[in-house]
Design a protein around this motif. Sequence first.
Motif, PDB file in Angstrom:
ATOM      1  N   PHE A 753     -33.966   8.542 -43.810  1.00  0.00           N
ATOM      2  CA  PHE A 753     -35.415   8.564 -44.055  1.00  0.00           C
ATOM      3  C   PHE A 753     -35.680   9.424 -45.282  1.00  0.00           C
ATOM      4  O   PHE A 753     -35.139  10.519 -45.464  1.00  0.00           O
ATOM      5  N   ARG A 756     -34.876   6.727 -51.242  1.00  0.00           N
ATOM      6  CA  ARG A 756     -35.444   5.493 -51.764  1.00  0.00           C
ATOM      7  C   ARG A 756     -34.383   4.503 -52.274  1.00  0.00           C
ATOM      8  O   ARG A 756     -34.554   3.305 -52.125  1.00  0.00           O
ATOM      9  N   TRP A 790     -36.155  -0.999 -46.898  1.00  0.00           N
ATOM     10  CA  TRP A 790     -37.348  -0.286 -46.389  1.00  0.00           C
ATOM     11  C   TRP A 790     -38.588  -1.175 -46.492  1.00  0.00           C
ATOM     12  O   TRP A 790     -39.434  -1.178 -45.570  1.00  0.00           O
ATOM     13  N   GLN A 791     -38.649  -1.929 -47.526  1.00  0.00           N
ATOM     14  CA  GLN A 791     -39.851  -2.709 -47.772  1.00  0.00           C
ATOM     15  C   GLN A 791     -39.923  -3.972 -46.912  1.00  0.00           C
ATOM     16  O   GLN A 791     -41.008  -4.310 -46.387  1.00  0.00           O
ATOM     17  N   TYR A 794     -37.100  -3.251 -42.638  1.00  0.00           N
ATOM     18  CA  TYR A 794     -37.156  -2.086 -41.760  1.00  0.00           C
ATOM     19  C   TYR A 794     -38.060  -2.319 -40.571  1.00  0.00           C
ATOM     20  O   TYR A 794     -37.759  -1.943 -39.444  1.00  0.00           O
ATOM     21  N   LYS A 798     -37.193  -1.792 -36.855  1.00  0.00           N
ATOM     22  CA  LYS A 798     -37.885  -0.715 -36.120  1.00  0.00           C
ATOM     23  C   LYS A 798     -38.329  -1.187 -34.738  1.00  0.00           C
ATOM     24  O   LYS A 798     -38.205  -0.473 -33.736  1.00  0.00           O
ATOM     25  N   ASP A 813     -43.727   4.960 -41.892  1.00  0.00           N
ATOM     26  CA  ASP A 813     -43.367   5.062 -43.310  1.00  0.00           C
ATOM     27  C   ASP A 813     -42.059   5.846 -43.419  1.00  0.00           C
ATOM     28  O   ASP A 813     -42.042   7.087 -43.392  1.00  0.00           O
ATOM     29  N   PRO A 814     -40.914   5.176 -43.470  1.00  0.00           N
ATOM     30  CA  PRO A 814     -39.626   5.869 -43.492  1.00  0.00           C
ATOM     31  C   PRO A 814     -39.407   6.676 -44.765  1.00  0.00           C
ATOM     32  O   PRO A 814     -38.572   7.577 -44.783  1.00  0.00           O
ATOM     33  N   LEU A 815     -40.138   6.391 -45.817  1.00  0.00           N
ATOM     34  CA  LEU A 815     -39.901   7.098 -47.065  1.00  0.00           C
ATOM     35  C   LEU A 815     -40.544   8.487 -47.066  1.00  0.00           C
ATOM     36  O   LEU A 815     -40.178   9.352 -47.879  1.00  0.00           O
TER      37      LEU A 815
END
Length: 827
Positions: A753, A756, A790-791, A794, A798, A813-815
Amino acid sequence: MGELPIDRVLTQLKEKLNEHTNAVLVAPPGAGKTTRVPLALLDEPWVAGRKIMMLEPRRLAARAAARYMASRLGEQVGETVGYRVRLDTKVGPKTRIEVITEGVLTRLLQADPALEDVAAVIFDEFHERSLHADLGLAFALESQAVLRDDLRILVMSATLDATPVAALMRDAPVVVSEGRSYPVETRYLSKPVEGKLEPALAACIRQALAAEEGDLLAFLPGAGEIRRVERLLLEAGLGPQVRIAPLYGQLAQGEQDAAIAPGVPGQRKVVLATSIAESSLTVEGVRIVVDGGRMRVPRFSPRTGMTRLETVTVSRDSADQRRGRAGRTAPGVCYRLWTEQEDRRLAPHRAPEIMEADLAALALELAAWGVADPAQLAWLTPPPAAAYGQAVALLKQLGALGDDGAITPHGRRMAELGVSPRLAHMMLRAVPLGLGGLACELAALLSDRDLLRSRPGSPNADLRLRVEALRGAGNVQAADPAARRRIAAEAEQGKRTLGVPGEQRDEVNACGMLLAFAYPDRIAQNKGSGRFLLSGGRGGSFASPQPLYGEKYLVVAELDDQGADGRIDLAAPISEEQLHRVFADDIETETAVAWDRAAQAVRTRKREKLGALTLREAPVEAPDPEQVLNALLEGIVAEGLSMLPWTKAAKQLRERIGFMHRVDPAWPDVSDEALLVGLKEWLGPHLYGLKSRDDLQRLSMAAILDGMLPWPQRQQLDDFVPTLITVPSGSRIPVDYSDPASPVLAVRLQELFGLRETPRIGGGKVPLLLHLLSPAHRPVQVTRDLASFWQDAYFEVKKDLKGRYPKHVWPDDPLTALPTNRAKPRV
């Protein structure tokens, strides 16, 4: 004597030989060519008082022809007409026609290539295509072309195709005699013979004698079959009016003469003959022929280097010649022990002997003649190149030819002895050792039938027993007394030629040593259970246990050509001391340093080798370190790199270097293929003093691989190919380089997490392949593009993880979320 068919063409033949130096005469059996032609040519102008030589393939035919021609002149043999055969010569100062056998012609040509006192050479029965006849014709044609343009050469044959012979003899004219024969009825069997030939042939003879008139001539393969049929006929009781007369080449001369002589009035004669009676001589009174359909021919085996007699089916021309024997003086009948179907399958002609024979004697004669390449002479059938090459190699081994192929003084003496090159070499080498007499006895024994072979229940292959039988010593008796006398005469002739005292008696235990001179490729070493390894590389074994079983070394004189291990039929023991004495110059000492797969170590041995045999072997105390190194390297290549001590650290280092080589070829190639090719360069310096697989375990492969890197690459290694990557959670995660094309970082998703971009290695050139794991370390996604994960992916992942791991935090929001290696991040 009445007119014979050949008489009608004698004038034509004389005219051709007046106009030409060469001619071919074709006349069927019984035409009279053998006995009429030489006498008819004797007073021709071109003879001019010189001799006529007539070549006959067999000694019996040569003697019979000479006696008959002498009787026509009212003389004894040795006056105008004489003969020369081996061990028997009858010529005198007035002799102008000499009937000679083939080996004699070769000797005469070698001694006097111009044949100064010879007006003509006649080759009789040339259709038999013997090796000596082909060689003699080649020599005579060259002598005629180079030295004697007036020499007449006449080829006579009964069944030969004259065209190729006439062409070979510079387009010689061909004279044909139609011959004269009475009709012969041919009878075949209704079904093939079952079982052994002898009982069937004996039964056919009894049937023919009962049904037909006149004397009978039966054809069998050899002396053994003749004796067995003779015994069967005697047991059948044919009566006193029937006389059985064997006829074969090794028979005593008196018995041969009796077989071909006219029968006694009121008595019928049954002649049991080999193919010796096919041509050149007439067996008086024959009206019946019984043909067993078999003949014995010599066959050379390149595998064993030996010539053996083989029993084969007769050819068409031989069968027709045999049948013709029944129609010489009156109508006759021929019984064939085969069916008409089998008759249609007969080969037209037998192959020329030059195609199947051992060519060592021919190669020696050519070398003595001054010819290195057979192609320099004119041949009806050229010697096969492979067999001729093998013969030349043998002669060089025996010292008869030099490296340049030219004959040596030793080879010239061998050629003069008139025996096979192997035996000639043995005889000459034996003389300085004081063993010349024994060598002559061995040569005579090996050139004839086995004195003990026909004795029942006698499998003993020891050649020394044959020497004792020949000498009449001890209690060993020859199976055939006539053969013993003939072989003894041959041995005495050899002793006279060598100048050896006739009464000399040598120690029979030297037999093996003398045989080794003749057969250096057949020295045999005991391998147990009656099996032996020959110095030439072949195997040999005895058919049954016998006294020679336990001998450490033998020399094999006779070996069959069956299977991987030939059957040893005749041999003599040789001691190690004798081997070292005879072959001191041929025994090679080698130091063998080689990898032993069974011991998984380098073994060093010092060996004394004679051909394929290892005579002595011992360890080497201080072997050459370089040889040990090379043997150890060969062992690693044979066993594979897996035998090296690849620790976990060494494997990982190799994988990291392998990855960098893909990124930048300037880095070392550490693939299996590349490491094996360059094994000596990168590993060799570390192996001195090591000999075994156990020794190799002391190596540090990681240090060795590290030493392969230049200093700049060594400095870059940890930056470019790190072993561990620190992730946002603070964990240091190992990188898996086992696939150099795709290094893997396997890490739990929660620990990334806030990260990027995908971590990169190789100086930032290669993104790692991320194996994203669940809290239970199970893969949930594989990617090289973390940002896209992530985009796009994920949120689906999740949902699944939140359901399976509800106690863990799964942020939207993992970022921006805090990375963690626990269920929930520390606050």
